[in-house]
Design an enzyme around this catalytic site. Structure first.
Site, short mmCIF file in Angstrom:
data_model
loop_
_atom_site.label_atom_id
_atom_site.label_comp_id
_atom_site.label_asym_id
_atom_site.label_seq_id
_atom_site.Cartn_x
_atom_site.Cartn_y
_atom_site.Cartn_z
N CYS A 253 36.62 42.24 35.20
CA CYS A 253 35.21 42.80 35.67
C CYS A 253 35.67 44.53 35.40
O CYS A 253 36.04 45.26 34.65
CB CYS A 253 35.08 42.64 37.07
N THR A 254 35.18 45.17 36.36
CA THR A 254 35.45 46.71 36.36
C THR A 254 37.05 47.22 36.60
O THR A 254 37.00 48.33 36.53
CB THR A 254 34.45 47.32 37.39
#
Length: 194
Positions: free
Chosen positions: A118-119
């Protein structure tokens, strides 16, 4: 860093970088895959700026939400074969955490594989370890990752991107797929399938 230094007969040391408000599934989805290798083949190490409990994004403001215990601080973290950097709502403040970014940069020089979910790729980009590489991130927060470095070849249409010693994945379930791809690379397709 040579990823060939990881061999099937060697104990695999997987470190997870925790920070306040990390996403639980970004951590425990991939870790479930590595844990299936068994204690004789893989060790998991939880690492944070300070030893002790680190609140996940699901903890909210209350003291009863899920926290994870960091066994190691940055200075005491063991040598690793894989460093996993999760995403989560805590990514934005973590982008300003100089010690966390320095830990990523330092470990990039000695850890055969850096991985993000993800981030988490935004943190890798901010630390400069994705420069000149292909990478991906969560599709809903892609602009956050992209804004951290214009020297990364961002790939939007990918569940994960394997750039050799740096592997980045999209959202939560893609992190499990990425972990299985790493297990296949290190231990073969039969082990990954199992």
């Amino acid at each position: 860093m040579d990823t060939g230094s990881i061999t099937a007969g060697k104990l695999l040391h997987v470190g997870v970088l925790l920070y306040p408000n990390f996403e639980l599934l970004d951590v425990f989805g991939p870790l479930e895959m590595f844990a299936t290798l068994g204690h004789s083949r893989a060790r998991i190490h939880m690492i944070a700026g300070n030893k002790g409990p680190v609140a996940s994004a699901m903890a909210g403001d209350g003291p009863l939400g899920p926290c994870v215990i960091a066994e190691h601080d940055y200075a005491g973290a063991p040598a690793l074969d894989i460093l996993l950097v999760p995403g989560g709502f805590g990514t934005v403040p973590a982008l300003g955490d100089a010690a966390l970014l320095a830990f990523i940069r330092d470990r990039a020089a000695t850890t055969p594989i850096l991985a993000s979910v993800c981030t988490g790729s935004a943190l890798l980009a901010k630390a400069g370890v994705l420069d000149g590489r292909r990478a991906t991130s969560n599709k809903q927060f892609f602009d956050l990752a992209r804004s951290q470095s214009d020297r990364v070849e961002w790939v939007e249409a990918a569940r994960w991107v394997d750039a050799g010693n740096v592997v980045t994945s999209s959202g939560v379930s893609a992190g499990m797929d990425m972990a299985l791809a790493l297990i296949e690379r290190l231990y073969g397709a039969a082990t990954a399938d199992q």
